[in-house]
Design an enzyme around this catalytic site. Structure first.
Site, PDB file in Angstrom:
ATOM      1  N   HIS A  75       0.927  -1.177  -0.059  1.00  0.00           N
ATOM      2  CA  HIS A  75       0.028  -0.006   0.059  1.00  0.00           C
ATOM      3  C   HIS A  75       1.070   1.370  -0.096  1.00  0.00           C
ATOM      4  CE1 HIS A  75      -2.907  -3.110   1.463  1.00  0.00           C
ATOM      5  NE2 HIS A  75      -3.777  -2.199   0.917  1.00  0.00           N
ATOM      6  N   ASP A 119      -4.565  -5.883  -8.006  1.00  0.00           N
ATOM      7  CA  ASP A 119      -4.857  -5.275  -6.658  1.00  0.00           C
ATOM      8  C   ASP A 119      -5.031  -3.953  -7.082  1.00  0.00           C
ATOM      9  OD1 ASP A 119      -5.065  -4.787  -4.097  1.00  0.00           O
ATOM     10  OD2 ASP A 119      -3.414  -5.942  -3.399  1.00  0.00           O
TER      11      ASP A 119
END
Length: 255
Positions: free
Chosen positions: A92, A163
């Site tokens: 992230h 993702d």
């Protein structure tokens, strides 16, 4: 906690309970189970999202959970291919790198995904990681990983999601208009852009522009659209066949 119990039937029943509740809410896809192996205690993002430190258990328990979801009327998605378990960075916020040789990857990271491919799991999700033995860039954007390894070598035929393209591991390298094209070209069938609407729109425009100028990309998009349509049909069939006597989440006990 489920993995530590090592009770495959309980894990499947848990998947069924969760799937049934999601189906009641109109949700037809759960981005689970995690098929990453919890092999690095310093991993800041996987940890107890994984079923086990043992790859064989991850495969067995992950597929049990997926079967439960399906019985509850919901599609499953195994993630994060080719394996995010042994990283010391969170994708992230940064781009993790795995430096294991191929033999180690086969024995640990890839084992649950190979099992999932053989079991024809509904869908999978890519990892924003660099696995040096496979490719020099993020796996999500690599045809060597997404197409050559997952499709051709492992024989996986289901839908492959990227993702979230707004995660820094990819966003720091490419804006969504570029990364969406790279991900689809690499072998993903659908890209996730999860936060900013302007980034979602930019990704769509980037895909549309590439489709209009490239016959090869148009063929890739057509292939991806076919897989997505098949997944929609599968979702409808699971919903119709869902277990009517599914336990409630509260009824699934660990004690």
């Amino acid at each position: 906690a489920l993995g530590e119990r090592k009770d495959e039937a309980l894990i499947e029943r848990s998947g069924l309970a969760i799937g049934a509740r999601l189906a009641e809410l109109g949700v037809n896809l759960n981005f689970a189970p995690v098929l990453d192996v919890d092999s690095n205690p310093a991993n800041p993002v996987i940890g107890d999202r994984s079923f086990s430190t043992d790859a064989t258990e991850v495969a067995r328990f992950g597929l049990a959970f997926a079967r439960g979801l399906n019985q509850g009327g919901v599609l499953a998605c195994g993630k994060h291919f080719p394996g995010h378990g042994d990283t010391d960075k969170d994708s992230h916020f940064d781009l993790p790198v795995i430096r294991h040789p191929r033999a180690r990857l086969e024995a640990v990271e890839l084992l649950p995904f190979r099992a999932a491919a053989q079991a024809k799991l509904d869908s999978m999700m890519s990892a924003h990681i660099v696995v040096e033995a496979l490719a020099q860039g993020p796996a999500t954007l690599s045809s060597a990983v997404m197409s050559e390894l997952l499709r051709k070598e492992l024989g996986y035929e289901g839908v492959l999601f990227s993702d979230d393209l707004e995660m820094r591991a990819v966003l720091d390298l490419h804006p969504p208009a570029e990364s969406a094209v790279l991900a689809i070209a690499a072998g993903c069938d659908s890209v996730l852009v999860c936060k900013e609407e302007e980034n979602s729109e930019a990704a769509f425009e980037g895909l549309l522009h590439e489709l209009e100028k490239s016959a090869a990309f148009r063929a890739r998009v057509t292939e991806a659209a076919g897989r997505m349509q098949a997944l929609r049909v599968r979702a409808a069939s699971l919903y119709e066949a869902r277990a009517k006597d599914a336990p409630s989440v509260a009824e699934v006990r660990l004690g």
